[in-house]
Design an enzyme around this catalytic site. Structure first.
Site, PDB file in Angstrom:
ATOM      1  N   ASP A 188      37.658  22.660   2.310  1.00  0.00           N
ATOM      2  CA  ASP A 188      38.039  21.833   3.449  1.00  0.00           C
ATOM      3  C   ASP A 188      37.034  21.874   4.584  1.00  0.00           C
ATOM      4  OD1 ASP A 188      38.555  24.425   4.206  1.00  0.00           O
ATOM      5  OD2 ASP A 188      40.647  24.080   4.800  1.00  0.00           O
ATOM      6  N   PRO A 236      27.019  17.644   8.508  1.00  0.00           N
ATOM      7  CA  PRO A 236      26.556  16.258   8.556  1.00  0.00           C
ATOM      8  C   PRO A 236      26.149  15.780   7.159  1.00  0.00           C
ATOM      9  CG  PRO A 236      24.865  17.730   9.409  1.00  0.00           C
ATOM     10  CD  PRO A 236      26.081  18.571   9.186  1.00  0.00           C
ATOM     11  N   LYS A 254      29.674  26.955  -5.273  1.00  0.00           N
ATOM     12  CA  LYS A 254      30.343  27.978  -4.467  1.00  0.00           C
ATOM     13  C   LYS A 254      31.849  27.689  -4.369  1.00  0.00           C
ATOM     14  CE  LYS A 254      26.343  29.136  -1.526  1.00  0.00           C
ATOM     15  NZ  LYS A 254      26.162  30.510  -1.999  1.00  0.00           N
ATOM     16  N   SER A 267      29.806  29.554   1.919  1.00  0.00           N
ATOM     17  CA  SER A 267      29.112  28.789   2.948  1.00  0.00           C
ATOM     18  C   SER A 267      30.052  27.759   3.561  1.00  0.00           C
ATOM     19  CB  SER A 267      27.902  28.070   2.352  1.00  0.00           C
ATOM     20  OG  SER A 267      27.264  27.247   3.317  1.00  0.00           O
TER      21      SER A 267
END
Length: 222
Positions: free
Chosen positions: A117, A123, A137, A112
């Site tokens: 990075d 947000p 993940k 996802s």
């Protein structure tokens, strides 16, 4: 249109019971022997009708993961923030270890945007809601990177369950965010599977018409 002009004959899809995984298995099936790792028999009949071979096994139980005869693995498995145990980290780690043991030629992991990075693309509210899942993940991503396997990591944006738009794209830019339909993610993942250019790449998957902000797009073409 996918052509099986690759070193892969048999592809295992983990997560094919629904969502992106189901779409991936459906796209691959005409050109590959596609097997679906299932922990329950709920989707067996539906997959068999599509020509996909179900194999029973739980990614959370390493002893159930014999990947002998599998050339490539695509994993879309994961969980929700409220789940007590999620497969995002542990299940994917087990699959990666089993793939390495079996000599699998390529592993494609679907995670996802918000991992690694790409954390800068989300947000604060989204990060607060998804933080634990994204951390899991990201651990799986790192385990795959460290595994020595040939890999591609695909990080989709916000997922929608509507028909494919054909306007999905991949980018190496971790700062871009937006949404994308599951069917378009599946198409992009399958292209990455058969592309040597996508090897050892981490790519975001988004829809050109569903960007959260106006951004200059540098597309990655697998």
């Amino acid at each position: 249109m996918l052509e099986s002009l690759t070193p892969f004959e048999t592809v295992l899809v983990a997560g094919a019971s629904r969502g992106v995984g189901r779409e991936i298995a459906r796209i691959l099936q005409p050109n590959f022997t596609v097997k679906a790792l299932l922990r329950s028999n709920i989707a067996v009949n539906e997959l068999e009708v599509l020509g996909i071979q179900p194999i029973m096994g739980d990614a959370m139980i390493p002893e159930q993961l014999d990947l002998s005869g599998i050339d490539a693995v695509i994993s879309t498995i994961g969980g929700l923030p409220g789940d007590i145990k999620r497969a995002d980290d542990e299940g994917n780690r087990n699959l990666i270890d089993a793939a390495r043991k079996a000599g699998v030629k390529k592993f494609v992991l679907v995670t996802s945007i918000g991992c690694g990075d790409s954390v800068v693309a989300l947000p604060p509210r989204a990060l607060e809601a998804l933080g634990a899942v994204l951390e899991d993940k990201e651990k799986a991503e790192q385990h795959l990177i460290d595994s020595g396997l040939t890999y591609t990591i695909v990080r989709p944006g916000g997922l929608k369950s509507e028909p494919a738009t054909g306007t999905g794209f991949l980018t190496e830019d971790p700062k871009i965010s937006g949404s994308i339909h599951r069917a378009d993610v599946a198409d992009l993942v399958c292209k990455c599977l058969i592309s040597d250019r996508a090897n050892q790449k981490i790519l975001s998957a988004l829809d050109r018409n569903q960007m959260f902000s106006a951004s200059e797009i540098v597309e990655f073409i697998p």
